[in-house]
Write a protein that holds these residues in place. Structure first.
Motif, PDB file in Angstrom:
ATOM      1  N   HIS B  64       0.812  -1.217   0.000  1.00  0.00           N
ATOM      2  CA  HIS B  64       0.000   0.000   0.000  1.00  0.00           C
ATOM      3  C   HIS B  64       0.846   1.269   0.000  1.00  0.00           C
ATOM      4  O   HIS B  64       1.966   1.273   0.496  1.00  0.00           O
ATOM      5  CB  HIS B  64      -0.923  -0.003   1.231  1.00  0.00           C
ATOM      6  CG  HIS B  64      -1.791  -1.225   1.291  1.00  0.00           C
ATOM      7  ND1 HIS B  64      -1.361  -2.402   1.879  1.00  0.00           N
ATOM      8  CD2 HIS B  64      -3.017  -1.466   0.799  1.00  0.00           C
ATOM      9  CE1 HIS B  64      -2.313  -3.317   1.755  1.00  0.00           C
ATOM     10  NE2 HIS B  64      -3.330  -2.787   1.103  1.00  0.00           N
ATOM     11  N   LEU B 147      -4.216   0.603  -4.239  1.00  0.00           N
ATOM     12  CA  LEU B 147      -4.029   0.239  -2.827  1.00  0.00           C
ATOM     13  C   LEU B 147      -3.556   1.466  -2.044  1.00  0.00           C
ATOM     14  O   LEU B 147      -2.365   1.674  -1.863  1.00  0.00           O
ATOM     15  CB  LEU B 147      -2.993  -0.889  -2.718  1.00  0.00           C
ATOM     16  CG  LEU B 147      -3.265  -2.168  -3.536  1.00  0.00           C
ATOM     17  CD1 LEU B 147      -2.066  -3.120  -3.489  1.00  0.00           C
ATOM     18  CD2 LEU B 147      -4.514  -2.884  -3.030  1.00  0.00           C
ATOM     19  N   THR B 177      -9.202   0.410  -1.075  1.00  0.00           N
ATOM     20  CA  THR B 177      -8.625  -0.285  -2.216  1.00  0.00           C
ATOM     21  C   THR B 177      -9.687  -0.595  -3.263  1.00  0.00           C
ATOM     22  O   THR B 177     -10.871  -0.733  -2.946  1.00  0.00           O
ATOM     23  CB  THR B 177      -7.923  -1.588  -1.779  1.00  0.00           C
ATOM     24  OG1 THR B 177      -8.899  -2.538  -1.349  1.00  0.00           O
ATOM     25  CG2 THR B 177      -6.931  -1.325  -0.650  1.00  0.00           C
TER      26      THR B 177
END
Lengths: 492, 492
Positions: B64, B147, B177
């Motif tokens: 992420h 993400l 996401t």
């Protein structure tokens, strides 16, 4: 994204459009559905995170701790310090209700019964709520100094906004310190403007002047505002960070006193200091070119990108294996490196993509390089490339990153020196200001003269420099005495 | 602060007051002048920073990136997803104006002419503004997955607030996401609840159950909510982090589609997941005792404090010199250590201060220790101390920190095991729920039965555990079939 989509409006055609193109196309930020508020995209945010981490380390090294204070400020708090409310009232977002309800037509409306007794202001800066809090923390000289910083969002309802440079909501840090003596608070305000200057020069590679603001440009509520001022490539100045000696203004407004060592009550002395996501604008505009971003290695999310040039997936895998020891070696030196072996994009596309994104060093390597023990090394700042022996390349890259950091600073410094002139007559000033850049000129120290110059030329006094020529002279406008030359420019 | 000021209300007398006392007296947080909003003080914030740093690393390891989205959400956005607006409308702070003006009496008032055309909501969570943004980022399957995570403040206008546990403004992270397939989004939601469980267990030393929420307890707008649930020392459960599989609900609401590999348009699949400063409450209530905080070494701002015991300033200086190699050695092992030689406080004061603040290991050393080559080592979790040889003490401390981390986890786990029972009849349930703790019981899966239980016992289904006994049975209330036992408790 096709090649042409990456092309930027050249700076020479329209500097402002170039900036806008670059911020969007390099995936740094974009406008949101909310007027004046931006979305900071992952690549832009990664640069901001690097800035934050470094600044945070510097704050901690100078004895500060982070804390967090409320987003909302009761309306009555703002008005306690007269200059302060005067400075911020016109750009306040005001919360008046605390509930919505569904309307008969299925939509949602503000519930008129949920009106706040006192309106809350979304903080434009936090002096008031913080000094109201400090009142409870400070009784005696033993409780001082208090050295707090917070990383937070603030809102100033700006009418004309530009990504990073001026947005309704922005991210920043605000330090707020409390001291027993004037001297200590003044020293703190000066310490922090110098921390900012150090950060700008040595991390952002942006040369800055450190100076004092004239009364007109002072922070609302400050006794003295120190500033760092940078020069952008279009010849306009950008105020990049400020540190304020607040005297006892907020202590008075919030009745914050302490018992000194002699047992007497005294008002507490204050400073505040901040830098914001505006620094992103300074970074972008100081170094970048018509091909895209140019990032100083110390703040680049990836310092090095490696691109394999292959004719088959087998050959790609071979390069991938071959390159592993280099990846490990670079990482072990603390160099952040990205190996981009994605198969759905061609090398040419990748080259221009990483150029646009300002990755300082690009390495490329194909089958022939493996045979011959070579690798292609390109540097973003000079747009030059050369083929070098593969052996020892990690050493070379490490050195190159240092060279690039130094080179882009020097380039920005050279630009600034070439665009800084000394002027003695107002006629010449009016002519030269059109060319952009800094002008050092004498000023009589009055707000009236400063306002006249601003009205007639759009130039402001960026600062009264702390270092440099301190020779007195005569004001270029009024002929009255001037203590020293001050720094003028048109500014963002 | 005198000794008695540090004393906390014992847990056995008033658990809730004990918590409040502890948060205030250990300098973690305090209420602010703004209803329901807290000030997080430097010591509390230092713990939160350690949590943030670790979680952020875990998010980045799972692919992420951080980004930042606007604080404000246009009112119309909230209503696009029916369940979502239903869930949040009642606790929204609403911005209606963007300017103040000075009134004739010198005060400031909201400028009625500066009314926003559309009211803005201070984000209670960011699904709507983010999915409106993602619409511009997603065209093809190549743009997926996205993400993103953001660290931010959010506002939910709660009527009954408690420091860290429930505040109008709180700090959190929210991951959002976007995925091409249902399976991938479900996997992501599950991955992140497991990251939270890992963090709770291995850093906070808090044992948690991982499970699925019943429909009643689901996030407003989610298809499925995963949760981690911890048990506090008063027998009440605390929801400590949630991860939501959002299906295509927000993609539908904001019309976010992508072209799949076959060239067809499909709606995008979503997740969101978050933990907040509420974790501070979980940390405090899991381990602390009547003497103050007990912190797991992995999250303690200082892991070790060293206190010199001296009779003269000369002797203090001697100890200071003597201790330097130990300080360096501890630091070189990455152990954070504070040497407190302040002369204006007595050792006894310092002992109770660091006990209150939960510093895991305390070392104390006086003149006789230097002569005899010994040092006193006290551990916070067991409140025990022993005198040990000075030589090799760094090894001992390093091992001790690991032992403390493991011990406080085990202690919390033992408590939970002792306070988890299995119940088959509703009569027994009603009796046992008064004792606190988790109860595993059968439930017929209907919202009606869950509501009846809640109304009659104040207990809710904390989760349907993902692991453990999956034997079917009969609902304790209705006798209808139950797929597996679910976890009940009264909760914060």
């Amino acid at each position: 994204m096709a090649k042409e989509l990456k092309e930027l409006t050249p700076r020479s055609v329209d500097y402002s459009q170039w900036y806008q193109d670059l911020v969007i196309k390099a995936d740094l930020a974009e406008s949101s559905a909310v007027r004046g508020c931006m979305v900071i995209k992952p690549y832009g945010y990664a640069i901001w995170e690097k800035m934050q981490r470094q600044l945070d380390d510097m704050f901690k090294e100078t004895g500060h701790s982070n804390a967090y204070f409320p987003l909302f400020i009761p309306k009555s708090f703002l008005s306690r310090e007269a200059d302060h409310v005067e400075g911020f009232a016109k750009e306040c977002a005001v919360v008046t209700h605390y509930r919505l309800k569904t309307s008969p037509d299925g939509g949602v409306v503000v519930d008129p019964e949920a009106r706040l007794e006192e309106e809350l202001i979304v903080r434009p800066t936090s002096e008031t709520i913080i000094w109201n809090t400090y009142k409870g923390w400070i009784q005696s000289w033993r409780d001082l100094p208090i050295l707090c910083n917070q990383w937070a969002n603030v809102v100033r309802w700006e009418m004309r906004t530009r990504l990073f440079l001026r947005t309704a909501e922005f991210l920043w840090q605000e330090g707020h310190t409390a001291h027993a003596t004037q001297a200590e608070a003044e020293e703190e305000a000066m310490r922090m403007v110098n921390v900012y200057a150090d950060f700008a020069r040595n991390y952002m590679a942006v040369p800055v002047h450190v100076g004092v603001k004239s009364a007109n440009e002072r922070f609302a509520g400050a006794v003295e505002t120190y500033t760092i001022e940078a020069l952008m490539q279009d010849g306009k100045a950008l105020q990049s960070g400020t540190s304020h000696f607040l005297g006892q203004n907020f202590a008075k407004a919030f009745d914050v006193t302490f018992t000194n060592k002699e047992g007497q009550q005294e008002l507490v002395w204050a400073t505040s200091w901040g830098v914001s996501t505006r620094l992103m604008g300074a970074l972008i505009m100081s170094h970048s070119d018509d091909n895209g971003l140019v990032l100083p290695p110390k703040l680049a999310p990836y310092q090095v990108v490696i691109i394999p040039i292959y004719k088959s997936l087998e050959q790609r895998d071979e390069i991938t294996r071959y390159i592993q020891p280099l990846l490990s070696e670079l990482k072990s030196r603390g160099i952040s490196v990205r190996y981009d072996d994605a198969d759905n994009k061609k090398p040419g596309w990748k080259f221009s993509e990483y150029e646009l994104k300002g990755v300082p060093v690009r390495l490329a390597l194909g089958g022939r390089d493996m045979e011959q023990g070579t690798i292609e090394v390109a540097r973003r700042d000079t747009l030059t490339k050369e083929t070098l022996p593969y052996e020892g390349i990690a050493d070379h890259v490490a050195q190159l990153l240092e060279d690039i950091q130094a080179n882009i600073y020097q380039k920005a410094l050279d630009y600034r020196e070439q665009h800084t002139i000394t002027v003695d007559s107002y006629e010449e000033f009016k002519e030269k200001i059109e060319e952009g850049g800094f002008i050092l000129a004498h000023w009589d120290g009055t707000p009236e003269t400063e306002e006249k110059i601003k009205a007639e030329t759009k130039a402001t006094i960026r600062c009264i420099p702390l270092l440099g020529d301190k020779t007195p002279g005569k004001c270029m406008v009024t002929g009255r005495p001037s203590a020293q030359r001050v720094l003028f420019a048109r500014a963002y």
